[in-house]
Design a protein around this motif. Structure first.
Motif, mmCIF file in Angstrom:
data_model
loop_
_atom_site.group_PDB
_atom_site.id
_atom_site.type_symbol
_atom_site.label_atom_id
_atom_site.label_comp_id
_atom_site.label_asym_id
_atom_site.label_seq_id
_atom_site.Cartn_x
_atom_site.Cartn_y
_atom_site.Cartn_z
ATOM 1 N N ILE B 331 -0.047 -11.021 -12.202
ATOM 2 C CA ILE B 331 -0.700 -10.816 -10.905
ATOM 3 C C ILE B 331 0.339 -10.389 -9.868
ATOM 4 C CG2 ILE B 331 -2.081 -11.911 -9.102
ATOM 5 C CD1 ILE B 331 -3.309 -13.683 -11.147
ATOM 6 N N ARG B 332 1.539 -10.948 -10.012
ATOM 7 C CA ARG B 332 2.617 -10.575 -9.094
ATOM 8 C C ARG B 332 2.928 -9.081 -9.208
ATOM 9 N NH1 ARG B 332 8.556 -13.098 -10.135
ATOM 10 N NH2 ARG B 332 9.801 -11.792 -8.763
ATOM 11 N N THR B 333 3.094 -8.615 -10.446
ATOM 12 C CA THR B 333 3.334 -7.186 -10.657
ATOM 13 C C THR B 333 2.185 -6.372 -10.068
ATOM 14 O OG1 THR B 333 4.323 -7.818 -12.753
ATOM 15 C CG2 THR B 333 3.912 -5.474 -12.411
ATOM 16 N N ALA B 334 0.961 -6.798 -10.370
ATOM 17 C CA ALA B 334 -0.213 -6.072 -9.885
ATOM 18 C C ALA B 334 -0.209 -6.022 -8.361
ATOM 19 C CB ALA B 334 -1.485 -6.737 -10.396
ATOM 20 N N ALA B 335 0.132 -7.144 -7.715
ATOM 21 C CA ALA B 335 0.070 -7.208 -6.255
ATOM 22 C C ALA B 335 1.128 -6.315 -5.615
ATOM 23 C CB ALA B 335 0.237 -8.656 -5.798
ATOM 24 N N VAL B 336 2.349 -6.365 -6.160
ATOM 25 C CA VAL B 336 3.408 -5.526 -5.591
ATOM 26 C C VAL B 336 3.054 -4.046 -5.764
ATOM 27 C CG1 VAL B 336 5.827 -4.862 -5.810
ATOM 28 C CG2 VAL B 336 5.184 -7.263 -5.891
ATOM 29 N N ALA B 338 0.047 -2.851 -6.047
ATOM 30 C CA ALA B 338 -1.108 -2.536 -5.207
ATOM 31 C C ALA B 338 -0.672 -2.256 -3.771
ATOM 32 C CB ALA B 338 -2.118 -3.676 -5.240
ATOM 33 N N VAL B 339 0.297 -3.045 -3.274
ATOM 34 C CA VAL B 339 0.787 -2.801 -1.915
ATOM 35 C C VAL B 339 1.307 -1.365 -1.806
ATOM 36 C CG1 VAL B 339 2.601 -3.392 -0.277
ATOM 37 C CG2 VAL B 339 1.285 -5.198 -1.362
ATOM 38 N N GLY B 340 2.034 -0.917 -2.837
ATOM 39 C CA GLY B 340 2.533 0.457 -2.827
ATOM 40 C C GLY B 340 1.414 1.473 -2.992
ATOM 41 N N ASN B 341 0.534 1.236 -3.971
ATOM 42 C CA ASN B 341 -0.532 2.200 -4.263
ATOM 43 C C ASN B 341 -1.491 2.383 -3.091
ATOM 44 O OD1 ASN B 341 0.317 2.846 -6.809
ATOM 45 N ND2 ASN B 341 -0.922 1.284 -7.824
ATOM 46 N N THR B 342 -1.694 1.325 -2.348
ATOM 47 C CA THR B 342 -2.641 1.390 -1.238
ATOM 48 C C THR B 342 -2.245 2.464 -0.222
ATOM 49 O OG1 THR B 342 -3.171 -0.946 -1.535
ATOM 50 C CG2 THR B 342 -3.754 0.020 0.570
ATOM 51 N N THR B 343 -0.945 2.780 -0.190
ATOM 52 C CA THR B 343 -0.474 3.855 0.689
ATOM 53 C C THR B 343 -1.328 5.110 0.530
ATOM 54 O OG1 THR B 343 1.715 2.969 0.266
ATOM 55 C CG2 THR B 343 1.593 5.103 1.376
ATOM 56 N N VAL B 344 -1.586 5.463 -0.744
ATOM 57 C CA VAL B 344 -2.297 6.708 -1.026
ATOM 58 C C VAL B 344 -3.721 6.668 -0.472
ATOM 59 C CG1 VAL B 344 -2.878 8.337 -2.853
ATOM 60 C CG2 VAL B 344 -0.919 6.847 -3.091
ATOM 61 N N ALA B 345 -4.252 5.442 -0.300
ATOM 62 C CA ALA B 345 -5.612 5.321 0.226
ATOM 63 C C ALA B 345 -5.739 5.988 1.593
ATOM 64 C CB ALA B 345 -5.998 3.847 0.315
ATOM 65 N N VAL B 370 8.509 6.458 9.035
ATOM 66 C CA VAL B 370 9.272 5.214 8.900
ATOM 67 C C VAL B 370 8.442 4.027 9.380
ATOM 68 C CG1 VAL B 370 11.318 3.963 9.679
ATOM 69 C CG2 VAL B 370 11.477 6.374 9.077
ATOM 70 N N LEU B 371 7.677 4.244 10.454
ATOM 71 C CA LEU B 371 6.826 3.178 10.974
ATOM 72 C C LEU B 371 5.839 2.694 9.909
ATOM 73 C CD1 LEU B 371 6.106 1.556 13.516
ATOM 74 C CD2 LEU B 371 4.353 3.268 14.004
ATOM 75 N N GLY B 372 5.404 3.603 9.029
ATOM 76 C CA GLY B 372 4.525 3.198 7.938
ATOM 77 C C GLY B 372 5.290 2.567 6.786
ATOM 78 N N VAL B 373 6.455 3.130 6.497
ATOM 79 C CA VAL B 373 7.191 2.701 5.295
ATOM 80 C C VAL B 373 7.737 1.274 5.442
ATOM 81 C CG1 VAL B 373 9.256 3.100 3.915
ATOM 82 C CG2 VAL B 373 7.786 5.024 4.549
ATOM 83 N N ILE B 374 8.308 0.981 6.619
ATOM 84 C CA ILE B 374 8.985 -0.319 6.768
ATOM 85 C C ILE B 374 8.042 -1.500 6.502
ATOM 86 C CG2 ILE B 374 10.107 -1.864 8.441
ATOM 87 C CD1 ILE B 374 11.602 0.530 9.498
ATOM 88 N N PRO B 375 6.858 -1.546 7.127
ATOM 89 C CA PRO B 375 5.986 -2.706 6.822
ATOM 90 C C PRO B 375 5.502 -2.729 5.376
ATOM 91 C CG PRO B 375 4.875 -1.151 8.270
ATOM 92 C CD PRO B 375 6.295 -0.715 8.203
ATOM 93 N N ILE B 376 5.380 -1.567 4.739
ATOM 94 C CA ILE B 376 4.970 -1.565 3.330
ATOM 95 C C ILE B 376 6.040 -2.246 2.481
ATOM 96 C CG2 ILE B 376 4.510 -0.112 1.313
ATOM 97 C CD1 ILE B 376 3.171 1.867 3.152
ATOM 98 N N VAL B 377 7.288 -1.861 2.736
ATOM 99 C CA VAL B 377 8.382 -2.480 1.989
ATOM 100 C C VAL B 377 8.419 -3.982 2.273
ATOM 101 C CG1 VAL B 377 10.881 -2.584 1.706
ATOM 102 C CG2 VAL B 377 9.737 -0.374 1.944
ATOM 103 N N GLY B 378 8.285 -4.332 3.570
ATOM 104 C CA GLY B 378 8.314 -5.742 3.936
ATOM 105 C C GLY B 378 7.207 -6.524 3.249
ATOM 106 N N LEU B 379 6.010 -5.940 3.262
ATOM 107 C CA LEU B 379 4.851 -6.575 2.642
ATOM 108 C C LEU B 379 5.093 -6.795 1.142
ATOM 109 C CD1 LEU B 379 2.301 -7.329 4.095
ATOM 110 C CD2 LEU B 379 1.238 -5.207 3.322
ATOM 111 N N ALA B 380 5.630 -5.763 0.492
ATOM 112 C CA ALA B 380 5.895 -5.859 -0.947
ATOM 113 C C ALA B 380 6.871 -6.999 -1.226
ATOM 114 C CB ALA B 380 6.449 -4.543 -1.477
#
Ligand code: ATP
Ligand code: MG
Lengths: 304, 405
Positions: B331-336, B338-345, B370-380
């Protein structure tokens, strides 16, 4: 009472147990022994229905096994195996109190029972109750395995090489504690071993098997003194009369000292006698009386 | 003092040379690479200013940096007070670049170059120093025992708070990312929440579907290959293609069934995004459910049976707890992921932080990206850590005291 009537178990072409007839009396220890692959574990595992026989019936308490519900049958039959099989995610006390939990005991009562059993098998509850199985040595794990099997005070106990994976000293201690426990609790026990001395020391009855066929079923003394065929004679070995010495337990022997709580046997007495300057030594018997022991007396004692 | 030293020594292990070197070398970048990057407006090319271009206090900074570095090397060499020295170094290399960045901004402001349209961002030197700081903190955390870890984390948080104050104080409100953020702060929060909602629901759905699927795969040998094949084939479909594939059938479905349309199902937007993300998240969940159940030792399983457990009791009391750490890893792998994949949404109108990235790409505005990338990385990272913690908790028995054959 456990009764086998013409029990046969096959794995494909291979007949693992062949027409077994045998009765294990209540409160007695029956030891299954024989060469590797002769069907000991298979026999044992049919008793708690981990395996089903292909032919014949097994009765427990005069009721055929197939008339029991397997799960509730197993709650009445303690089971100890060499690999111990403790549940790795549960603490020692939870492992021991597993069957009581399945029986629906309240938690405080389960904890109390686990402590009692740790005491019985000689482990300090304070130290061991909260450990995980991975933190135990092999010998400690086997003790916990025995404690778990005894937890709900089942009338029956099945043990498959329960003292197999430990050093000889620990094994001797475990055997000694088993005998003490058994003399108090009087369970009906079927125990599998590879070790003839262990069989002789623990058994009321020995069942010697070969290729799935029961060769001889009798007391240790019978097996040793009157083997019924060449195979049994060979199995017990040419030193079988020396092994007989182990069947006679004594209260005390002059000059002998063993591990804590252990008792000498006639074998220890003979060893003392051989190194004594006189022709006889003093020994205490089990009933508390004293006796002068010499070589002739030893012969009388092993050949009843 | 000696007592403290002994206590520190007892609660730590010698620091490793390589990460320390990795942390010392790039720190020097602050003196040779840009400290601040200035652009006259949002999309114009900018100009980098280096230490030498600005009237920054070279001597004290150099002295501080060299002292801290020498202390670490000396401590490591003498095997004495390694932890305090490394901690000093970590704090220094974390906050000094940002102090300099701030000073540089003040200087540019005073020189009148920081007008209303101008944007600044940290120069290459500051980013390289950030790498150095990461290496230092990582090594520091690694070499202390759990008992000391809280202290180190507190120190790290203090250093980060200091940096945050630097960034927030004038004239640095002109930092490009913050400008981008200020313009869209409401939107940012919305998209962040949408991102979390999308990836979170996808993982939840994947768990609800994947765990039973994994259990079926485990029970029925014949279905196993089929289930694994399907889930792993899904993973090989590129995400853009997947969204594309979903648009037509969903649009048709929504036209055909008014109830679904009323529920908001359509070819674009949240529905296809959620479906695609769930499909992607399936494989790790299914595979780890299967592996988790399969690695329960047969002896343990049988021992449960021999104790008199019913099938159901065995499942809940033995198989589930033993499979749980492995399942959680899935689930951990899936969640990390998913956080990345959701970008494409963001591309198909489902929102999420990807929206900023694609907007930024469209407008050639790197800051917005960058404003989009930083929180994605943080979230992951946060998601990864949380599940790591859960995994540890669930594996208590096996972890403590190590595993034994
Ligand atoms: N699951 C199985 N499938 C096929 N054959 C089996 C299986 N289990 C046991 N056997 C065979 O049945 C015979 C009896 O096995 P069993 O395990 O009862 O022997 P054992 O007397 O306990 O041996 P050991 O002393 O080595 O434990 C052996 O020949 C073994 O190869
Ligand atoms: Mg066996």
């Amino acid at each position: 009472m456990i009764r086998f009537h013409g029990v046969t178990k096959r794995y494909g072409e291979k007949t693992a147990v062949d027409g077994l007839d045998m009765t294990v009396e209540n409160g007695s220890v029956c030891v299954l022994i024989g060469p590797s692959g002769c069907g000991k574990s298979t026999t044992l595992r049919m008793i708690n229905r981990l395996l089903e026989p292909d032919e014949g019936t097994i009765e427990v308490d005069d009721k055929a096994l197939r008339d029991y519900d397997p799960a509730s049958l197993r709650l009445r039959i303690g089971y100890v195996i060499q690999s111990v099989g403790l549940l790795p995610h549960m603490r020692v006390w939870q492992n021991i109190a597993l069957v009581p939990r399945l029986l629906g005991w309240e938690k405080p009562r389960r904890r109390e029972r686990a402590d009692e059993l740790l005491d019985i098998v000689g482990l300090d509850p304070e130290e061991y109750r909260d450990k995980y199985p991975a933190q135990l040595s092999g010998g400690e794990a086997q003790r916990v395995g025995v404690a778990r099997a005894l937890a709900a005070d089942p009338p029956y106990l099945l043990m498959d090489e329960p003292f197999g994976a430990v050093d000889p000293l620990t094994r001797a201690t475990l055997q000694q504690s088993f005998r003490d426990i058994q003399s108090r609790l009087k369970k009906t026990v079927v125990l599998v071993t590879h070790d003839l001395d262990e069989a002789i020391y623990l058994a009321d009855r020995i069942a010697l098997m070969r290729d799935g066929v029961l060769q001889q079923f009798g007391s240790p003394a019978e097996i040793l003194t009157s083997p019924v065929n060449e195979f049994v004679r060979e199995f017990v070995g040419s030193d079988r009369m020396l092994r007989m010495l182990n069947t006679v337990e004594l209260g005390a022997v002059d000059g002998w000292s063993g591990a804590d709580g252990s008792r000498p046997t006639l074998r220890d007495a003979l060893s003392q006698l051989l190194s004594a300057p006189e022709r006889s030594i003093r020994v205490g018997l089990n009933d508390g009386s004293q006796e002068e022991l010499d070589f002739d007396r030893i012969r009388e004692m092993v050949l009843p | 003092m000696i007592k403290v030293q002994r206590w520190l020594a007892a609660n730590s292990q010698p620091i490793a040379l390589l990460p320390v070197a990795v942390s010392l070398v790039p720190a020097a970048g602050i003196f040779f690479m840009g400290i601040i990057h200035l652009r006259p407006n949002r999309i114009a090319d900018g100009e980098a200013f280096r230490f030498a271009d600005l009237a920054l206090p070279v001597a004290p900074v150099l002295a501080l940096a060299i002292t801290a570095a020498v202390l670490v090397v000396a401590a490591r060499w003498a095997r004495q007070a390694e932890i305090p020295a490394l901690a000093l170094w970590a704090v220094t290399v974390t906050i000094v670049p940002w102090i300099l960045f701030h000073m540089a901004a003040v200087e540019l402001f005073d020189a009148g170059r920081l007008d209303d349209l101008a944007r600044v961002s940290p120069g290459g030197g500051v980013w390289v120093a950030l790498v150095a700081a990461l290496a230092a903190w990582h090594e520091l955390l690694r070499s202390v025992r759990r008992s000391l870890r809280g202290l180190v984390v507190a120190l790290l948080l203090a250093a980060l708070a200091f940096v945050a104050v630097q960034i927030a104080s004038p004239p640095l409100e002109r930092i490009s990312y913050i400008v981008e953020y200020n313009v869209r702060s409401d939107r940012f929060l919305d998209e962040l929440l949408q991102h979390i909602r999308l990836s979170g629901s996808a993982v939840a759905f994947a768990t609800l579907i994947g765990v039973p699927a994994g259990m079926i795969a485990y029970r029925h040998r014949r279905l196993r290959a089929a289930i694994l094949d399907v889930t792993s084939t899904i993973q090989t479909i590129p995400s853009l293609a997947m969204f594309g594939l979903l648009i037509a059938p969903l649009a048709a479905l929504s036209r055909a069934v008014p109830t679904l349309r009323a529920m908001g199902v359509s070819g674009v937007g949240t529905t296809p995004a959620l479906i695609a993300l769930t499909l992607y998240a399936l494989l790790p969940v299914v595979r780890n459910t299967l592996t988790g159940l399969a690695v329960v030792p047969p002896s343990v399983r049988e021992s449960g049976q021999a104790m008199g457990m019913t099938r159901r009791q065995r499942f809940w009391m033995v198989e589930v707890p033993l499979a749980l750490p492995v399942l959680l890893r899935g689930i951990r792998t899936a969640a990390v992921q998913a956080v990345g994949n959701t970008t494409v949404a963001g591309l198909i109108g489902a929102g999420g932080l990807g929206w900023f990235i694609f907007q930024g790409l469209g407008q050639a505005a790197t800051d917005l990206v960058v404003l989009g990338v930083i929180p994605i990385v943080g979230l992951a990272i946060v998601v990864d850590r949380v599940f790591q913690g859960l995994q540890r908790l669930s594996a208590r028995g096996e972890v403590e005291g190590g595993t034994r054959a």
